[in-house]
Scaffold this active site. Sequence first.
Site, mmCIF file in Angstrom:
data_model
loop_
_atom_site.group_PDB
_atom_site.id
_atom_site.type_symbol
_atom_site.label_atom_id
_atom_site.label_comp_id
_atom_site.label_asym_id
_atom_site.label_seq_id
_atom_site.Cartn_x
_atom_site.Cartn_y
_atom_site.Cartn_z
ATOM 1 C CE1 TYR A 49 -10.836 18.207 -13.489
ATOM 2 C CE2 TYR A 49 -9.822 17.376 -11.482
ATOM 3 C CZ TYR A 49 -10.626 17.181 -12.590
ATOM 4 O OH TYR A 49 -11.212 15.968 -12.802
ATOM 5 C CE LYS B 249 -5.929 15.076 -16.860
ATOM 6 N NZ LYS B 249 -6.054 14.622 -15.486
ATOM 7 N NE ARG C 190 -3.256 0.259 2.986
ATOM 8 C CZ ARG C 190 -2.871 -0.178 4.194
ATOM 9 N NH1 ARG C 190 -1.957 0.489 4.882
ATOM 10 N NH2 ARG C 190 -3.389 -1.271 4.702
ATOM 11 C CG ASP D 257 -2.037 20.682 -10.720
ATOM 12 O OD1 ASP D 257 -1.297 20.243 -11.626
ATOM 13 O OD2 ASP D 257 -3.163 20.204 -10.494
#
Length: 398
Positions: free
Chosen positions: A115, A212, A62, A187
């Site tokens: 966003y 992206k 994890r 970002d």
Amino acid sequence: MSDRRNHQPGFATRAIHHGYDPATAQGALTPPIYMTSTYAFGSTEEGAALFRGEREGYIYGRTKNPTQALLETRLADLEGAEAGLALASGMAAISATLQTLCQTGDRIVADRILYGNTFALLSKGLSRFGITTEFVDFTDTAAVAAALSTPAKLVYFETPANPNLRVIDIARISTLARAAGALTVVDNTFATPVLQRPIALGADLVVHSATKYLGGHGDLLAGAVVGPAALVAEIRGHGLRFLTGATISPLTAFLILRGLKTLELRLAQHVRSATAVAQLLQDHPAVARLYYPGLPSHPQHAVAARQMSGGGGLVAFELKGGFEAGVGFMDRVTLAHRAVSLGDAETLVQHPASMTHAAYGADERARHGIPDGLVRLSIGLETTEDILDDIVAALGGH
């Protein structure tokens, strides 16, 4: 020829080679994919030392995997950061970072153009836990300074911003944040470290939707955060391990490593075609306003020229006919695909008012500079002339 042996290797060289030696994996040229969820210990004491943090190694998938670790090392190097953390999506990277760094009573100062899902997280999600956000126009540094006169834990912004490609002065905002005792989180999804490196400009942490450009082929979901080793370790130990559990799969990490190998080449073509599209649109009679950081007509072109090495692969423009014109343009394209996301080999077109920024109300969109006629193009890797022909035809052949 100059002697480069004491120079840092170039971006593409590091994107292909950094952090991996085939000799460590039986000579395999391509790094192996470690498809395992857990790890065996040689002894009880070895396991105990790992759990106490006294020894480097792997415990459970994890929080860390060798394929993931290589990706994190490579991304951190390309961004000029100490350490990196890869997660299951861009929103996972953002939420794990903000939930780790902030707690009840803390305050965030964020740019007003974000966003849609990031905006929803800041305005509706974190507020449920007593974390407040003030949205400010980050192109107005006086407004940012005023907002930071009240204590804030961090400042958060995108540059270029989604969807209208506003450019924020990273160095200036980072200086204001540091003086106010706040961390700066940027970002960098739209620019990538090929075109812009916020850490070198003073930012503390950089987040990405690796879905992206970093992946580049529209076939995966992933995110990343890079920055100081201590902060990244805290986000791994809290934000990933138990706050979100948003683990990246080893196969996805492998695919992003593959995408990084061609990132510089791909961005060069994205930028070439996007520049041609922007030049076509800036004088088109159907276009009310064009947004492309690489052209002098962009309101923050001077800032973009200082901190970016290219205008990027996205073009946004406002059509004179408003909402109906935007929808009509989208319905007439034939080469481009009507789809959200960006950074793929295919050219994608989307209408923020009805798609990615539907989380903003109509009044919020108008207030935040997202008009109903705004269209965002993610310019792909098709032949440039074919992209231009498609756009001209969709505009009605003017």
